[in-house]
Design a protein around this motif. Structure first.
Motif, PDB file in Angstrom:
ATOM      1  N   LEU A  76       0.743  -1.314  -0.070  1.00 29.13           N
ATOM      2  CA  LEU A  76      -0.020   0.017  -0.073  1.00 29.13           C
ATOM      3  C   LEU A  76       0.860   1.254  -0.141  1.00 29.13           C
ATOM      4  O   LEU A  76       0.398   2.302  -0.420  1.00 29.13           O
ATOM      5  CB  LEU A  76      -0.972  -0.074   1.165  1.00 29.13           C
ATOM      6  CG  LEU A  76      -2.158  -1.112   1.186  1.00 29.13           C
ATOM      7  CD1 LEU A  76      -2.786  -1.179   2.330  1.00 29.13           C
ATOM      8  CD2 LEU A  76      -3.044  -0.737   0.126  1.00 29.13           C
ATOM      9  N   ARG A  77       1.713   1.413   0.694  1.00 29.15           N
ATOM     10  CA  ARG A  77       2.739   2.422   0.944  1.00 29.15           C
ATOM     11  C   ARG A  77       3.422   2.696  -0.428  1.00 29.15           C
ATOM     12  O   ARG A  77       3.980   3.825  -1.025  1.00 29.15           O
ATOM     13  CB  ARG A  77       3.828   2.239   2.047  1.00 29.15           C
ATOM     14  CG  ARG A  77       3.120   2.268   3.369  1.00 29.15           C
ATOM     15  CD  ARG A  77       4.424   2.685   4.502  1.00 29.15           C
ATOM     16  NE  ARG A  77       5.139   1.435   4.554  1.00 29.15           N
ATOM     17  CZ  ARG A  77       5.214   0.735   5.470  1.00 29.15           C
ATOM     18  NH1 ARG A  77       4.185   0.613   6.168  1.00 29.15           N
ATOM     19  NH2 ARG A  77       5.987  -0.505   5.381  1.00 29.15           N
ATOM     20  N   THR A  78       3.966   1.697  -1.231  1.00 31.31           N
ATOM     21  CA  THR A  78       4.714   1.817  -2.248  1.00 31.31           C
ATOM     22  C   THR A  78       3.888   1.779  -3.895  1.00 31.31           C
ATOM     23  O   THR A  78       4.412   2.125  -4.802  1.00 31.31           O
ATOM     24  CB  THR A  78       5.807   0.846  -2.435  1.00 31.31           C
ATOM     25  OG1 THR A  78       4.982  -0.643  -2.536  1.00 31.31           O
ATOM     26  CG2 THR A  78       6.885   0.763  -1.446  1.00 31.31           C
ATOM     27  N   HIS A  79       2.642   1.846  -3.630  1.00 30.07           N
ATOM     28  CA  HIS A  79       1.930   1.883  -4.827  1.00 30.07           C
ATOM     29  C   HIS A  79       0.901   2.950  -4.802  1.00 30.07           C
ATOM     30  O   HIS A  79       0.025   3.410  -4.076  1.00 30.07           O
ATOM     31  CB  HIS A  79       0.878   0.452  -4.701  1.00 30.07           C
ATOM     32  CG  HIS A  79       0.394  -0.160  -5.940  1.00 30.07           C
ATOM     33  ND1 HIS A  79       1.720  -0.709  -6.903  1.00 30.07           N
ATOM     34  CD2 HIS A  79      -0.723  -0.335  -6.655  1.00 30.07           C
ATOM     35  CE1 HIS A  79       0.929  -1.140  -8.009  1.00 30.07           C
ATOM     36  NE2 HIS A  79      -0.174  -0.923  -7.828  1.00 30.07           N
TER      37      HIS A  79
ATOM     38  N   VAL B  59     -11.901  -0.834 -13.767  1.00 27.72           N
ATOM     39  CA  VAL B  59     -11.934   0.027 -12.710  1.00 27.72           C
ATOM     40  C   VAL B  59     -11.894  -0.995 -11.420  1.00 27.72           C
ATOM     41  O   VAL B  59     -11.426  -0.892 -10.478  1.00 27.72           O
ATOM     42  CB  VAL B  59     -12.875   1.238 -12.313  1.00 27.72           C
ATOM     43  CG1 VAL B  59     -12.912   2.289 -13.363  1.00 27.72           C
ATOM     44  CG2 VAL B  59     -14.455   0.547 -12.366  1.00 27.72           C
ATOM     45  N   GLY B  60     -12.721  -2.258 -11.658  1.00 26.90           N
ATOM     46  CA  GLY B  60     -12.454  -3.233 -10.667  1.00 26.90           C
ATOM     47  C   GLY B  60     -11.233  -3.790 -10.540  1.00 26.90           C
ATOM     48  O   GLY B  60     -10.714  -4.033  -9.309  1.00 26.90           O
TER      49      GLY B  60
ATOM     50  N   MET C 110      -0.382   4.257 -11.135  1.00 28.24           N
ATOM     51  CA  MET C 110      -1.006   2.860 -11.573  1.00 28.24           C
ATOM     52  C   MET C 110      -2.055   3.173 -12.627  1.00 28.24           C
ATOM     53  O   MET C 110      -1.977   2.631 -13.721  1.00 28.24           O
ATOM     54  CB  MET C 110      -1.561   2.240 -10.474  1.00 28.24           C
ATOM     55  CG  MET C 110      -2.128   0.847 -10.825  1.00 28.24           C
ATOM     56  SD  MET C 110      -2.851   0.126  -9.284  1.00 28.24           S
ATOM     57  CE  MET C 110      -4.250   1.216  -9.159  1.00 28.24           C
ATOM     58  N   ALA C 111      -2.921   4.348 -12.235  1.00 24.18           N
ATOM     59  CA  ALA C 111      -4.039   4.205 -13.071  1.00 24.18           C
ATOM     60  C   ALA C 111      -3.733   4.939 -14.537  1.00 24.18           C
ATOM     61  O   ALA C 111      -4.190   4.701 -15.493  1.00 24.18           O
ATOM     62  CB  ALA C 111      -5.231   5.129 -12.376  1.00 24.18           C
ATOM     63  N   SER C 112      -2.948   5.905 -14.300  1.00 25.29           N
ATOM     64  CA  SER C 112      -2.348   6.692 -15.501  1.00 25.29           C
ATOM     65  C   SER C 112      -1.620   5.668 -16.379  1.00 25.29           C
ATOM     66  O   SER C 112      -1.838   5.847 -17.684  1.00 25.29           O
ATOM     67  CB  SER C 112      -1.536   7.736 -15.016  1.00 25.29           C
ATOM     68  OG  SER C 112      -0.355   7.275 -14.477  1.00 25.29           O
TER      69      SER C 112
ATOM     70  N   SER D  55      -8.873  -3.274  -7.012  1.00 24.96           N
ATOM     71  CA  SER D  55      -8.392  -4.482  -6.411  1.00 24.96           C
ATOM     72  C   SER D  55      -7.048  -4.562  -6.163  1.00 24.96           C
ATOM     73  O   SER D  55      -6.652  -5.097  -5.181  1.00 24.96           O
ATOM     74  CB  SER D  55      -8.837  -5.752  -7.370  1.00 24.96           C
ATOM     75  OG  SER D  55      -8.334  -6.940  -6.559  1.00 24.96           O
ATOM     76  N   ASP D  56      -6.274  -3.884  -7.162  1.00 27.62           N
ATOM     77  CA  ASP D  56      -4.852  -3.788  -7.039  1.00 27.62           C
ATOM     78  C   ASP D  56      -4.489  -2.858  -5.846  1.00 27.62           C
ATOM     79  O   ASP D  56      -3.409  -2.927  -5.209  1.00 27.62           O
ATOM     80  CB  ASP D  56      -4.274  -3.256  -8.282  1.00 27.62           C
ATOM     81  CG  ASP D  56      -4.127  -4.321  -9.425  1.00 27.62           C
ATOM     82  OD1 ASP D  56      -4.244  -5.471  -9.006  1.00 27.62           O
ATOM     83  OD2 ASP D  56      -3.908  -3.952 -10.505  1.00 27.62           O
TER      84      ASP D  56
END
Length: 260
Positions: free
Chosen positions: A81-84, A248-249, A89-91, A253-254
């Motif tokens: 979570l801290r590194t994501h 988007v799911g 990610m989305a872009s 989820s990621d």
């Protein structure tokens, strides 16, 4: 030239089925439940659990004997979570999604003046729409804005809707409408998971928008697909809506989001 598949460790891949079973079940569980979800025998699963307990990935409750994920699993999740970075990610992901759907795809966040575009991925077909990074969407008059309205606190939305109806200095896409009209749309969005719009705010152009949420359920950003009306069906259950929900799911989820 074809690349040969890399050789992995079979025992680790088998063990991951057990860890996936913990995620699927979502609560402390019995050995037989893990075996059933992993498609393995209880004896096989037990052998892996012994090793997982030694590594801190799994622990067993004293009283009930139920198994649950351990502190090492929590540490791994926190590092993830801290590194994501959700936006990064989305872009990256919308580039391939735009190509796959042959449509313009925009990524928006909540900014000072409301829903604000941070990235636009152009599709193969030219669209005469003034959409670029920094563009602000109307909350009530666009699919993107309505998704934010469906997932942000009512107080915040009410304040921003009032501001956009009186603020003439800020350029926005979409005509502002009423809170009553907005409520009708947010009810649909919460039920179906996406916001459709047809021929607004640009005649002949349709859009579908949907939320990306993190492990707490908090809205991180909104993805919007934009295309000519004849190329973008917006109905619930349609191919485009299903593709958007799947996209988007996966992003959510990621980020650790699990639908209730």
């Amino acid at each position: 030239m074809e690349t040969k598949p890399q050789r992995g460790v079979g025992a680790i891949e088998t063990g991951s089925r057990i860890l996936h079973a913990f995620v699927t079940i979502g609560r402390p569980c019995m050995l037989r439940d893990l075996a059933e979800h992993a498609g393995m025998t209880p004896a096989q699963v037990h052998a892996y659990l012994v090793s997982f307990k030694s590594a801190g990935l799994v622990e067993q409750e004293d009283g009930s004997g139920l198994y649950r994920l351990g502190p090492m699993a929590l540490s791994l999740g926190l590092v993830r979570l801290r590194t994501h970075d959700p936006l990064r990610m989305a872009s990256e992901a919308i580039v391939a999604f735009s190509t796959e759907q042959a449509a313009m795809v925009a990524l928006s966040v909540w900014g000072t003046y409301g829903p604000t575009i941070v990235q636009v991925q152009e599709g193969p077909h030219q669209l005469h729409v003034n959409v670029r990074a920094g563009t602000v969407f109307s909350i009530t008059g666009t699919a993107t804005g309505r998704v934010f309205a469906a997932h942000l606190p009512d107080r915040l939305i009410d304040e921003r809707v009032t501001a956009e109806r009186t603020d003439r200095a800020t350029q926005r896409i979409g005509e502002a409408t009423t809170l009553a009209d907005l409520k009708r749309h947010t009810t649909f969005i919460r039920r179906h998971g996406f916001a459709p719009i047809e021929g607004q705010p640009v005649p002949g152009v349709n859009a579908i928008a949907a939320p990306v949420r993190d492990y707490t359920g908090q809205l991180q950003c909104v993805v919007t697909m934009i295309a000519a009306a004849g190329m973008l069906e917006t109905r619930s259950g349609g191919a485009r809506a299903e593709a958007m929900l799947a996209f988007v799911g996966k992003l959510s989820s990621d980020l650790g989001y699990r639908a209730p």
